[in-house]
Design a protein around this motif. Sequence first.
Motif, short mmCIF file in Angstrom:
data_model
loop_
_atom_site.label_atom_id
_atom_site.label_comp_id
_atom_site.label_asym_id
_atom_site.label_seq_id
_atom_site.Cartn_x
_atom_site.Cartn_y
_atom_site.Cartn_z
N GLU A 114 -15.83 83.55 139.89
CA GLU A 114 -15.01 84.39 140.75
C GLU A 114 -15.93 85.02 141.79
O GLU A 114 -16.93 85.65 141.44
N GLY A 115 -15.61 84.83 143.06
CA GLY A 115 -16.49 85.36 144.10
C GLY A 115 -16.22 84.70 145.43
O GLY A 115 -15.13 84.17 145.68
N ALA A 116 -17.22 84.71 146.32
CA ALA A 116 -17.07 84.17 147.67
C ALA A 116 -17.32 82.67 147.66
O ALA A 116 -18.35 82.21 147.17
N HIS A 117 -16.36 81.93 148.21
CA HIS A 117 -16.47 80.47 148.24
C HIS A 117 -16.22 79.88 149.62
O HIS A 117 -16.28 78.65 149.78
N ILE A 118 -15.90 80.71 150.61
CA ILE A 118 -15.49 80.19 151.92
C ILE A 118 -16.27 80.91 153.01
O ILE A 118 -16.41 82.15 153.00
N LEU A 119 -16.77 80.14 153.97
CA LEU A 119 -17.40 80.68 155.18
C LEU A 119 -16.86 79.92 156.38
O LEU A 119 -17.04 78.71 156.47
N MET A 120 -16.22 80.64 157.27
CA MET A 120 -15.75 80.05 158.53
C MET A 120 -16.46 80.73 159.68
O MET A 120 -16.59 81.96 159.72
N LEU A 121 -16.92 79.91 160.63
CA LEU A 121 -17.72 80.38 161.76
C LEU A 121 -16.91 80.32 163.05
O LEU A 121 -15.99 79.51 163.18
N THR A 122 -17.26 81.16 164.01
CA THR A 122 -16.56 81.19 165.29
C THR A 122 -17.40 80.54 166.38
O THR A 122 -18.48 81.04 166.71
N PRO A 123 -16.95 79.41 166.94
CA PRO A 123 -17.65 78.81 168.08
C PRO A 123 -17.03 79.27 169.39
O PRO A 123 -15.87 79.70 169.42
N ASP A 124 -17.77 79.18 170.48
CA ASP A 124 -17.15 79.50 171.77
C ASP A 124 -16.32 78.33 172.30
O ASP A 124 -15.45 78.52 173.14
N ASP A 125 -16.56 77.11 171.77
CA ASP A 125 -15.79 75.94 172.17
C ASP A 125 -15.72 75.01 170.97
O ASP A 125 -16.69 74.31 170.66
N ILE A 126 -14.59 75.00 170.26
CA ILE A 126 -14.52 74.26 169.01
C ILE A 126 -14.53 72.75 169.25
O ILE A 126 -15.04 71.99 168.43
N ASP A 127 -14.01 72.29 170.39
CA ASP A 127 -14.05 70.86 170.68
C ASP A 127 -15.49 70.40 170.90
O ASP A 127 -15.90 69.34 170.43
N ALA A 128 -16.27 71.20 171.63
CA ALA A 128 -17.67 70.86 171.84
C ALA A 128 -18.43 70.91 170.52
O ALA A 128 -19.32 70.08 170.27
N THR A 129 -18.09 71.87 169.66
CA THR A 129 -18.73 71.96 168.35
C THR A 129 -18.42 70.73 167.51
O THR A 129 -19.30 70.16 166.85
N ALA A 130 -17.16 70.28 167.53
CA ALA A 130 -16.78 69.08 166.79
C ALA A 130 -17.58 67.87 167.27
O ALA A 130 -18.06 67.06 166.47
N ALA A 131 -17.74 67.75 168.59
CA ALA A 131 -18.49 66.63 169.14
C ALA A 131 -19.97 66.72 168.76
O ALA A 131 -20.61 65.71 168.43
N ARG A 132 -20.53 67.93 168.81
CA ARG A 132 -21.94 68.10 168.45
C ARG A 132 -22.19 67.75 166.99
O ARG A 132 -23.15 67.06 166.66
N LEU A 133 -21.31 68.22 166.11
CA LEU A 133 -21.45 67.91 164.69
C LEU A 133 -21.38 66.41 164.45
O LEU A 133 -22.18 65.84 163.69
N ARG A 134 -20.42 65.77 165.10
CA ARG A 134 -20.26 64.32 164.92
C ARG A 134 -21.52 63.59 165.40
O ARG A 134 -21.99 62.65 164.74
#
Length: 315
Positions: A114-134
Amino acid sequence: MITALHHVGHVVRDLGAAMDLYARLGFSLPPPTCPALPPAGGLPPEPLGAANTHAHFPGAFVELLTVVGEGAATRLPGDTRVTPLQVPADRLPAFRSAVEATTADLAAALARFEGAHILMLTPDDIDATAARLRADGVAHSGVHTAQRSVETAGGTRTSPVRFLELDGTGVPEGRVGYAQNAGDGAGVAHPNGAVDLVESVLCVAAPDLPAAERRYERYLGRPARRDGERRTFDLAAAQVTLITPAGLADLLPGERPPALPAFAAYAVAVRDLAAAGRLLRNADVPVWESPAGDLFVPAAAALGVAIVFRQLVSR
């Protein structure tokens, strides 16, 4: 650029007890919500998936959530808002299967601890972030759009959010992803003075620290600051810290991770740290001071995750 923490997710067994704890910690929480779907066409909807509530800040939040299973309606807090989802009958089996898969993932996380299991981050451009990760070879879900409830000083409203999640097979600590809102409200006034979510602390075994550092360099698109057993990724408005168990004990004396790897702590900024400390002590909450001057509630008293209170620094 990853600019901030969007939210952390604290998975609990008893949502009502967790909400009582967070109230003692000085957080204001709206009534929880829970989706509902019929088990089959023509039958009445039943709660399923996850029930949750949020401590909202401008642009960020802490999520409290619990797994909803058979008989959950009798275990949910009495003021839970059960919201039937509108799904065409021909799509109901597939949709329900997807929800059940997500529920199974949460149940497995809760079985770990029982505890913290999720971390979501805020990008300034999620489409660019998706492309960078890929391009960096980081597998993810692609960008999706959903509606979420946002608590503001004027009440609750819905806000569109675009998000993606990393492929969980390579993320042993839990669910990690990115979310970008169309715009949040001003948040709500918390009695403890909390105004922002400013740090997530991931504890990993010492031999695994180099590999975890490389992973998060790819996730965050920047190198870490190195300080002994600690690796700190500085965002525009927050930090992600990787640390070993020995480093965690130095950072937050007495703390031990619930498992390895695990999100062992998160930090919120408060307007007046001394006032927050008085509120916690008056509520008979165990509170300790860290070597850095922060106050923290140990994980043993906070359902599996240490909660750090830090003096707000004007930016």
